[in-house]
Design a protein around this motif. Structure first.
Motif, PDB file in Angstrom:
ATOM      1  N   ARG A  47      42.931 -25.368  69.680  1.00 35.23           N
ATOM      2  CA  ARG A  47      42.871 -24.063  70.355  1.00 35.23           C
ATOM      3  C   ARG A  47      42.283 -24.167  71.763  1.00 35.23           C
ATOM      4  NH1 ARG A  47      40.345 -19.241  66.778  1.00 35.23           N
ATOM      5  NH2 ARG A  47      41.204 -19.692  64.736  1.00 35.23           N
ATOM      6  N   MET A  48      41.705 -25.335  72.076  1.00 31.91           N
ATOM      7  CA  MET A  48      41.065 -25.464  73.394  1.00 31.91           C
ATOM      8  C   MET A  48      42.111 -25.585  74.484  1.00 31.91           C
ATOM      9  SD  MET A  48      37.783 -27.951  73.221  1.00 31.91           S
ATOM     10  CE  MET A  48      36.391 -27.483  72.196  1.00 31.91           C
ATOM     11  N   PRO A  49      41.837 -24.997  75.643  1.00 26.03           N
ATOM     12  CA  PRO A  49      42.775 -25.179  76.741  1.00 26.03           C
ATOM     13  C   PRO A  49      42.775 -26.633  77.214  1.00 26.03           C
ATOM     14  CG  PRO A  49      40.833 -23.957  77.475  1.00 26.03           C
ATOM     15  CD  PRO A  49      40.705 -24.129  75.988  1.00 26.03           C
ATOM     16  N   GLU A  50      43.936 -27.113  77.648  1.00 26.44           N
ATOM     17  CA  GLU A  50      44.049 -28.486  78.162  1.00 26.44           C
ATOM     18  C   GLU A  50      43.044 -28.668  79.313  1.00 26.44           C
ATOM     19  OE1 GLU A  50      45.722 -30.865  76.990  1.00 26.44           O
ATOM     20  OE2 GLU A  50      46.172 -32.292  78.586  1.00 26.44           O
ATOM     21  N   GLY A  51      42.307 -29.751  79.262  1.00 26.38           N
ATOM     22  CA  GLY A  51      41.359 -30.033  80.350  1.00 26.38           C
ATOM     23  C   GLY A  51      39.969 -29.471  80.108  1.00 26.38           C
TER      24      GLY A  51
END
Ligand SMILES: NC(=O)c1ccc[n+]([C@@H]2O[C@H](COP(=O)([O-])OP(=O)(O)OC[C@H]3O[C@@H](n4cnc5c(N)ncnc54)[C@H](O)[C@@H]3O)[C@@H](O)[C@H]2O)c1
Ligand SMILES: [Fe+2]
Lengths: 164, 393
Positions: free
Chosen positions: A37-41
């Motif tokens: 669920r974490m945004p890329e980067g």
């Protein structure tokens, strides 16, 4: 001497925590969901005291990278002393207790700390025995695999240089 | 006793009948000649803001600039806009007249100005800021609920994703707060009851969360007593100055309490309901409190029991068997909200508050990412938050 030993211990545990997160991504569905669920980067920095070890991790290309440095981490946490860090990383104080004791400051969004807190709680649930976790975790998480498997994979990972 | 705790309240309190008339003097002492006045459209319309302006002008202090377009639950964009206006109009202090929405906006503005920033998002965090430039800041609460006049947190809505963000810093605390019972005389019954319940939640969560400490509990318990004794009368008879005054002091004390302890799952879920479904903060607090207390009970039997005498009086509490007092505290809270419902129609379920069940998943996702959950006495995951929401529906 005492301080140097504390820093050394914290430095080692930081590497183990990163390694455990990498392994738990494969082993525990809650860790996997959290990262997916974490945004890329997405990135975290953790400073453990004055002239003390630091951790920089970034979620990128489906992997949690352990970096030497990050100029602008999305979420930067700073524990207020090496002694506090030592207690945290040796199972004497959990993250909720650290929050309650004003043990750290943070630059970024609280929501990102909450995500990290869930991950750290799971890591602690696997790495520490119950007699420790019952003192440092608000609730002890159910374990999806045997902790020995996590330890085994982490050891194997270090021996094969998987986290470098 | 806690292994370690901190306690801070730097706010000077001007409490009582003639408090408003002392505002000008306070500003002068803070070095201000050109204060910026912040309020909202309702308070401008009903004359509450004008009452403050009149009291200031009578003592020779005229606001240099006034801004009244502050939305309920505040907004990051509005905070940045006001900071820019403050700079361009040469103001030298902030005066916030309003409920939590106005006060928290002003707190955000103060942070941006004192940190010499342009965007509040760039300076967000927990205890991460150094003091910065001192911007004189006085607040005049017009609701008796949030206690925001004394708290080290600003809750501001991010318009882009609907998340209600918390900015935690000791430097958001104002220099002074004017607690004048005249400011809440016109607060409608439903708002009186629900904001009073917000204060009740602050006190209960502050006394029972993982960060509770002897100092915060001293403030919290007295707040609970004052609320239980006065909230019904203030709701029924809004012009009763004695009840209004007691509620104003109680909410301020509850603010000091939770600012030095923390809140818990009621606030985490309430913020999410505000962000996703626009349920007013105080209404969400009223609806959720008994349900979250039931969820927490297995960990809070003793701490809830300890609050019972403050809610219903020592004699009545002692008449209940010790092992039943925790549950009795929950029943006391539920009974109080039911009585308030009978007086003014205060909503008691999420259904009545217009929440749709299809939003529960999103609410739960926001709630578990809310900082207030970290010190809740029992951990809650998304599924458990949804259970609480269903119970409150
Ligand atoms: N920073 C903190 O410590 C803290 C604590 C709790 C809540 N909050 C935040 O505060 C906000 C809620 O604040 P609130 O409950 O005070 O309500 P509010 O400021 O949002 O006001 C609600 C409505 O009541 C009106 N109103 C206010 N005073 C009035 C009066 N005297 N007479 C008539 N109408 C009046 C307002 O114009 C508004 O329309 C939420 O965003 C919540 O998250 C902050
Ligand atoms: Fe509140």
């Amino acid at each position: 001497m005492k301080l140097a030993l504390q820093k050394l211990t914290v430095g080692i545990v930081l590497r183990v925590v990163h390694a455990a997160l990498v392994e738990l991504y494969a082993l525990d569905s809650r860790v996997r969901d959290e990262f997916n669920r974490m945004p890329e980067g997405m990135s975290y920095a953790l400073q453990t005291g004055f002239n003390a070890p630091q951790l920089f991790v970034q979620w990128k290309d489906g992997k949690l990278h352990n970096l030497k440095h990050l100029d602008k981490p999305v979420c930067a946490l700073r524990l207020k002393s090496t002694g506090i860090s030592f207690r945290m990383f040796t199972g004497q104080m959990g993250l909720a207790q650290a929050y309650a004791q004003h043990a750290f400051s943070m630059q970024g969004e609280i929501a990102d700390v909450m995500k990290l807190a869930r991950l750290v709680n799971l890591v602690e649930g696997y790495l520490f025995p119950k007699f420790i976790t019952k003192h440092i975790l608000t609730d002890i998480p159910a374990l999806q695999v045997n902790p020995l498997r996590v330890y085994g994979r982490v050891l194997c990972g270090f021996l094969t240089g998987r986290y470098n | 006793m806690n292994k370690y705790f901190e306690f801070q309240n730097v706010v000077k309190l001007l409490c009582g009948e003639s408090a408003l008339e002392r505002l000008a003097n306070e500003l002068e002492h803070l070095g201000s000649k050109a204060p910026m006045l912040l309020s909202d459209a309702v308070l401008a319309k009903i004359g509450t803001m004008q009452q403050v302006v009149d009291a200031m002008e009578a003592e020779g202090c005229k606001p240099a600039c006034t801004y009244t377009d502050i939305p309920v639950d505040s907004s990051l964009k509005v905070v940045n806009e006001i900071a820019a206006l403050y700079r361009s109009s040469g103001c030298d202090a902030l005066v916030a007249v309003g409920g939590g929405s106005v006060i928290d906006t002003a707190k955000g503005v103060r942070l941006v100005l004192s940190q010499n920033a342009d965007d509040i998002l760039a300076i967000g965090g927990v205890e991460n800021l150094v003091r910065g430039t001192h911007i004189p800041f006085v607040v005049v609460p017009t609701t008796s609920g949030t206690g925001s006049e004394c708290t080290g947190v600003a809750v501001i809505r991010n318009d882009e994703n609907g998340v209600k963000m918390e900015f935690l810093s000791p430097f958001v605390q104002p220099d002074a707060a004017v607690i004048d019972p005249r400011m809440t005389l016109g607060l409608p019954p439903k708002a009186t009851a629900s904001t009073g319940f917000d204060a009740m939640v602050h006190a209960i969560e502050a006394c029972t969360c993982l960060q509770a400490n002897p100092m915060s509990t001293a403030y919290g318990t007295t707040a609970i007593k004052l609320i239980c004794e006065n909230v019904e009368e203030a709701t029924r008879n809004g012009s009763n100055k004695k009840a209004r005054y007691a509620m104003a002091v109680a909410s301020t004390m509850a603010g000091v309490s939770f600012s030095n302890s923390m809140v818990g799952a009621v606030h985490a879920i309430g913020h999410a309901l505000g962000g996703v479904c626009h349920v007013p903060h105080a209404v969400a607090m009223t609806i959720l409190l008994p349900h979250v207390m039931r969820f927490n009970l297995e960990r809070c039997k003793d701490s809830y029991a300890a609050l019972l005498p403050w809610m219903i009086g020592m004699d009545a509490a002692m008449a209940i068997p010790a092992e039943k007092r925790g549950e009795a505290a929950i029943e006391a809270v539920a009974a109080l909200s039911s009585r308030l419902n009978a007086i003014c129609g205060l909503p008691l379920t999420l259904r009545e508050a217009g929440v749709k069940q299809e939003d529960f998943a999103k609410v739960a996702e926001f709630a578990v990412n809310d900082g207030a959950l970290i010190v809740n006495p029992r951990a809650a995951d998304e599924a458990q938050v949804i259970e609480i929401l269903n119970a409150a529906y």
